[in-house]
Design an enzyme around this catalytic site. Structure first.
Site, mmCIF file in Angstrom:
data_model
loop_
_atom_site.group_PDB
_atom_site.id
_atom_site.type_symbol
_atom_site.label_atom_id
_atom_site.label_comp_id
_atom_site.label_asym_id
_atom_site.label_seq_id
_atom_site.Cartn_x
_atom_site.Cartn_y
_atom_site.Cartn_z
ATOM 1 C CD GLU A 166 -3.015 -0.850 2.336
ATOM 2 O OE1 GLU A 166 -4.118 -1.433 2.228
ATOM 3 O OE2 GLU A 166 -2.680 -0.203 3.354
ATOM 4 N N GLY A 303 -5.590 -2.056 9.045
ATOM 5 C CA GLY A 303 -7.018 -2.335 8.992
ATOM 6 C C GLY A 303 -7.299 -3.282 7.838
ATOM 7 C CB SER A 304 -9.721 -4.374 5.880
ATOM 8 O OG SER A 304 -10.750 -3.430 6.114
ATOM 9 C CG MET A 305 -8.373 -4.332 0.482
ATOM 10 S SD MET A 305 -9.095 -5.365 -0.831
ATOM 11 C CE MET A 305 -9.127 -4.209 -2.222
ATOM 12 C CG HIS A 326 -2.425 -9.839 13.112
ATOM 13 N ND1 HIS A 326 -3.715 -10.036 13.533
ATOM 14 C CD2 HIS A 326 -2.316 -10.518 11.931
ATOM 15 C CE1 HIS A 326 -4.363 -10.793 12.662
ATOM 16 N NE2 HIS A 326 -3.550 -11.093 11.675
ATOM 17 C CB ALA A 328 -9.360 -5.124 11.266
#
Length: 397
Positions: A166, A303-305, A326, A328
């Site tokens: 990312e 977190g996530s996408m 580690h 969400a």
């Protein structure tokens, strides 16, 4: 929040989440772990969910024993992040070219490099220690020795599932590089091999779940596992180092005029074993879906996408064996996510992020994960937030 102690187990289960919110399968796994006679303590992180043998989001401390399932099959999986001198103002409105260049530089999914990457040709890596690392491959389990060429060419590749690369922006508009990956298939094959060996050992025949089979100290099986384990943990760290160097080269080329600078990388495992001492007792601590958060330790909690991620500093809470979550954590399985969500849902939940928005990554949709903000609130006594990031580019396998 501070932890909640779940009664009724041989060893207390300390939970940094509401026990009533934990899925039944995961809670049963936690109770199964407490039946192991080698167990010293168990800390459960707020991102806890069902896993193979042992729950993801668990920290398991044992005396003179280690459970391969409590490490996980992606040995050494973890995170790396680097703050750059770029700011949000330096980024173009259309980031599709940047994403494409990252995908060209770093193989994703089952992909690998055409030939092994030479680290000495990459920014900031050099060649020190690499020859010794590969020489030690001669000592790994015979069951995986024939995988050497593939392992060499997968070094510096992403993999699939929840692994990602990312480009992020923090709350001060500084640009960060961040990635998540592990020991690729060689780590999984080593884990599967040793879990099979452990299940066959006499001392594991009476345990409640054969996937929780352990190795005990002063045995050749334990020595062989720990040797392979530490090699795979190092493979994972080197894999991330090569990917980050490749990522940095992409950013330097794409933003040549900005003369991009990079700070020192932050890196942390979240599937690994560590030798640690608590209350004068020497223990083998396995973190499966958990990071070390000793006092002052820098870590990364993604977190996530489409959701936030956090750079954190550990507070050194020994009740949690100096650990934190580690990420969400999933709240539904991949199959359940595919049945519930559509490509249209994915596009909506990842609005503003340059990323894949197709059926191949619907199982990674933010709605399949717990809310990262709640996870962070539940571990305020474990870590403090150093930086809050939002992704603008997300590369998935």
């Amino acid at each position: 929040m501070s932890y909640t102690e779940v009664p009724g187990a041989r060893v207390p289960i300390r939970m940094w989440t509401d026990p009533a919110a934990v899925e039944g399968q995961a809670m049963q796994q936690l109770r199964n772990i407490t039946t192991l006679p080698w167990l010293h303590g168990l800390a459960v992180m707020p991102d806890v969910h069902y896993g193979r043998g042992a729950t993801v989001g668990s920290v398991i401390a044992m005396r003179d024993a280690v459970c391969p399932a409590a490490v996980g099959v992606d040995i050494g999986c973890g995170m790396s992040a680097v703050k750059t001198s770029l700011t949000a103002a330096d980024l173009p409105d259309d980031l599709s070219r940047v994403r494409s260049k990252i995908e060209q530089a770093i193989p994703v999914g089952m992909g690998m490099h055409g030939e092994a990457v030479d680290p000495s040709t990459l920014y900031g890596l050099g060649s020190a220690g690499w020859a010794d690392f590969w020489a030690r491959f001669d000592d790994v389990a015979d069951a995986v020795k024939f995988r050497r060429d593939r392992a060499a060419r997968q070094m510096g590749s992403l993999g699939g599932g929840n692994h990602f690369v990312e480009l992020c922006v923090d709350m001060s508009d500084s640009v960060w590089l961040m990635l998540h990956s592990g020991s690729r298939n060689i780590g999984k094959e080593l884990a599967d091999h040793h879990m099979s060996v452990a299940r066959s050992l006499p001392h594991n025949q009476g345990i409640v779940d054969r996937d929780l089979a352990v190795f005990v100290s002063d045995t050749p099986q334990m020595a062989a596992y720990r040797s392979d384990l530490y090699w795979a943990q190092e493979y994972a760290a080197k894999n991330r180092a090569i990917m980050m160097a490749l990522f940095q080269e992409v950013i330097r080329r794409e933003f040549r005029k900005a003369r991009v600078g990079f700070e020192e990388p932050i890196s942390c495992h979240h599937n690994y074993v560590s030798e640690e001492t608590y209350d004068g007792v020497d223990l083998l601590v396995t973190r499966k879906g958990a990071i070390r958060a000793g006092a002052g330790d820098l870590g990364i909690i993604p977190g996530s996408m489409g959701t936030r991620s956090y750079i954190v500093r550990g507070l050194g809470n020994e009740a949690a064996y100096n650990s934190a979550s580690h990420g969400a954590g999933r709240k539904m399985s991949r199959n359940a996510a595919k049945k519930r969500f559509t490509v249209e849902d994915l596009a909506k939940q990842t609005e503003g992020v340059e990323c894949r928005k197709d059926s191949g990554v619907v199982d990674e949709i933010p709605g399949a994960y717990k809310k990262i903000e709640q996870v962070m609130r539940q571990q305020q006594d474990l870590v403090e937030v150093v930086a809050e990031l939002r992704q603008v580019v997300c590369v998935k396998g």
